[in-house]
Design an enzyme around this catalytic site. Structure first.
Site, PDB file in Angstrom:
ATOM      1  N   GLU A 268       0.826  -1.218   0.000  1.00  0.00           N
ATOM      2  CA  GLU A 268       0.000   0.000   0.000  1.00  0.00           C
ATOM      3  C   GLU A 268       0.849   1.252   0.000  1.00  0.00           C
ATOM      4  O   GLU A 268       0.856   2.014   0.967  1.00  0.00           O
ATOM      5  CB  GLU A 268      -0.866   0.029   1.267  1.00  0.00           C
ATOM      6  CG  GLU A 268      -1.764  -1.142   1.444  1.00  0.00           C
ATOM      7  CD  GLU A 268      -2.297  -1.232   2.868  1.00  0.00           C
ATOM      8  OE1 GLU A 268      -1.762  -0.553   3.773  1.00  0.00           O
ATOM      9  OE2 GLU A 268      -3.247  -1.982   3.074  1.00  0.00           O
ATOM     10  N   CYS A 337       0.242  33.451  11.138  1.00  0.00           N
ATOM     11  CA  CYS A 337       0.606  34.008  12.436  1.00  0.00           C
ATOM     12  C   CYS A 337       0.780  32.895  13.445  1.00  0.00           C
ATOM     13  O   CYS A 337      -0.104  32.584  14.260  1.00  0.00           O
ATOM     14  CB  CYS A 337      -0.423  35.042  12.862  1.00  0.00           C
ATOM     15  SG  CYS A 337      -0.287  36.484  11.795  1.00  0.00           S
TER      16      CYS A 337
HETATM   17  C1  LIG Z   1      -0.804   5.898   5.422  1.00  0.00           C
HETATM   18  C2  LIG Z   1      -0.933   4.477   5.115  1.00  0.00           C
HETATM   19  C3  LIG Z   1      -0.157   3.892   4.108  1.00  0.00           C
HETATM   20  C4  LIG Z   1       0.829   4.677   3.270  1.00  0.00           C
HETATM   21  O1  LIG Z   1       1.964   5.081   3.941  1.00  0.00           O
HETATM   22  P1  LIG Z   1       3.113   5.872   3.146  1.00  0.00           P
HETATM   23  O2  LIG Z   1       4.160   6.108   4.139  1.00  0.00           O
HETATM   24  O3  LIG Z   1       2.532   7.119   2.604  1.00  0.00           O
HETATM   25  O4  LIG Z   1       3.552   4.992   2.011  1.00  0.00           O
HETATM   26  C5  LIG Z   1      -0.368   2.558   3.829  1.00  0.00           C
HETATM   27  N1  LIG Z   1      -1.257   1.805   4.543  1.00  0.00           N
HETATM   28  C6  LIG Z   1      -2.014   2.348   5.522  1.00  0.00           C
HETATM   29  C7  LIG Z   1      -2.979   1.490   6.244  1.00  0.00           C
HETATM   30  C8  LIG Z   1      -1.870   3.679   5.853  1.00  0.00           C
HETATM   31  O5  LIG Z   1      -2.614   4.195   6.827  1.00  0.00           O
END
Ligand SMILES: *Cc1c(COP(=O)(O)O)cnc(C)c1O
Length: 427
Positions: A268, A337
């Site tokens: 992911e 600010c």
């Molecule tokens: C934020 C997130 C990611 C992605 O993380 P990165 O550091 O942007 O690659 C993948 N899986 C889940 C469940 C997340 O919450």
């Protein structure tokens, strides 16, 4: 962004001219960079049955979602609203994994109604899911492997105190709930934090998850989340994706043999796909000499890019208007600010009032974390696609700031006046 004949270009287009066309502050994304990052990941993991799910909280513009979909990448969402955006962008619900944290069971039910795959991250929800759906709706379970990884403590989400996932130590409890309700678990998931440097740490966490699959007989995939690091400053060490891909292929294929079935390996990536594609372009409003430093005040701030203030992140700053200028030391600050320093003691080509400064690595967690603090308007977004600069989100206007406000002090309009208005509209 490349310096060609004294001009910083993306796909052959001059960024300063793009600012003249669309104004500043401005987010600009390079579609080619997103595509090449996707291809690099696919290449690196070609030895496995891999599937990519873009973690879209990094950047959710519909055009970005569509571009990424075109590349055959599916979606990971953390809220029902992100899922709805994904569907608007053309994703099928079954291509979307819903990985929320701390949401009510009502939101989980909505996700099931939409047809998403739900990734469950606590035992209470797992029990409710089991009571409600039994074995009729398959799900994924998010495990916390307790491997410490990640660039800094705010983005480490796999450690023992983390709120994310169900502890790997609670596997016996998970298995009891799953068996009692005959829950069909089709995936095990982990996401141990952003910015994983060593592939060895990543592999160790993966092994913990592989071992956790024992007793889950319906698995179709194992999801290792993200953590692929990108370079924020010159010389930064980044994840060696190619090396990780090769080592992972061996580990994963061995695991599949042990498990007795060829599973899919999911990742992911968020930041890895979009971070380097984006720049935040700002204008130097004022140069201020103090006894201790020279400040450059730009027409943006933590309202548009909060990472430097929130995570102490380093974003390289480049003066696009004066590439040959003598390098001097500056503190680049925003107009909010509040102390909103983009960069301290930065060596930048001499900055003059009116110059355009680019903050690099602004594609991920830039616009998506922006706000209207100080009642400032959010900037437009431009996507450079096929050598053309396309506006993909308009600059906000004052109307956007007041749209949802309810004015309880203005005198209510009489029926007659209202009627008159209607007539005026019609005529
Ligand atoms: C934020 C997130 C990611 C992605 O993380 P990165 O550091 O942007 O690659 C993948 N899986 C889940 C469940 C997340 O919450």
């Amino acid at each position: 962004m490349r310096l060609v004949d004294g001009k910083y270009q993306v796909q052959g287009l001059d960024l300063v001219s793009i600012c003249e066309e669309f104004g500043t502050p401005l987010y600009v994304y390079n579609a080619d960079k997103i595509i090449s990052q996707i291809q690099r990941l696919k290449q690196a993991f070609q030895g496995t049955n891999m599937k990519l799910k873009y973690a879209c909280k990094a950047l959710t513009n519909l055009n970005i979602l569509k571009l990424i979909k075109q590349q055959g990448v599916e979606l990971d969402v953390v809220s029902i609203e992100e899922a709805q955006l994904g569907i608007l962008a053309g994703y099928k619900p079954e291509e979307i994994l819903f990985t929320p944290n701390g949401v009510a069971f009502d939101e989980i039910k909505l996700a099931v109604e939409l047809g998403l795959t739900v990734n469950i991250d606590n035992i209470s929800i797992l029990e409710q899911f089991g009571h409600h759906y039994g074995n009729s709706v398959p799900c994924c379970i998010r495990i916390n492997p307790h491997i410490v990884a990640g660039g800094n403590s705010k983005i480490q989400v796999g450690h023992i105190d983390s709120k994310f996932g169900i502890s790997v130590h609670q596997l016996p409890h998970i298995r009891r709930v799953v068996e009692a309700n005959k829950i069909k678990v089709i995936g095990l998931h982990m996401h141990s934090g952003s910015d994983i440097l060593e592939s060895e740490v990543f592999l160790r966490a993966a092994e913990v998850l592989f071992n956790a699959t024992e007793g889950f007989e319906d698995l179709e995939f194992v999801d290792l989340g993200s953590g692929f690091k990108v370079a924020y400053r010159e010389g930064d060490i980044t994840t060696n994706i190619e090396e990780l891909g090769q080592e992972m292929a061996v580990a994963f294929n061995n695991f599949c043999k042990r498990y007795g079935k060829d599973l899919e390996l999911w990742f992911e990536p968020g930041k890895f796909l979009v971070s380097e594609s984006g720049v935040l372009l700002t204008k130097a409003n004022v140069i201020k000499h103090t006894p201790s430093a020279v400040f450059v005040g730009v027409d943006s701030g933590l309202n548009h890019l909060v990472r430097p203030m929130m995570y102490d992140s380093y974003h390289e700053i480049v003066n696009l208007s004066n590439p040959e200028g003598t390098k001097r030391i500056y503190n680049v600050v925003g107009y909010i600010c509040e102390t909103d320093t983009f960069g301290c003691d930065r060596k930048i080509n001499e900055v003059r009032e009116g110059d355009i400064l680019a903050m690099k690595n602004a594609g991920a967690y830039g616009y998506s974390m922006s706000s209207n603090y100080n009642s400032r308007l959010r900037p437009p977004e431009v996507l450079i696609y096929n050598h053309e600069a396309k506006l993909i989100r308009e600059r906000e206007t004052l109307d956007d700031l007041v749209r949802h406000q309810v004015d309880i002090f203005s005198t209510p309009k009489t029926k007659k006046e209202k009627g008159k208005k209607e007539v005026e509209k019609v005529s």
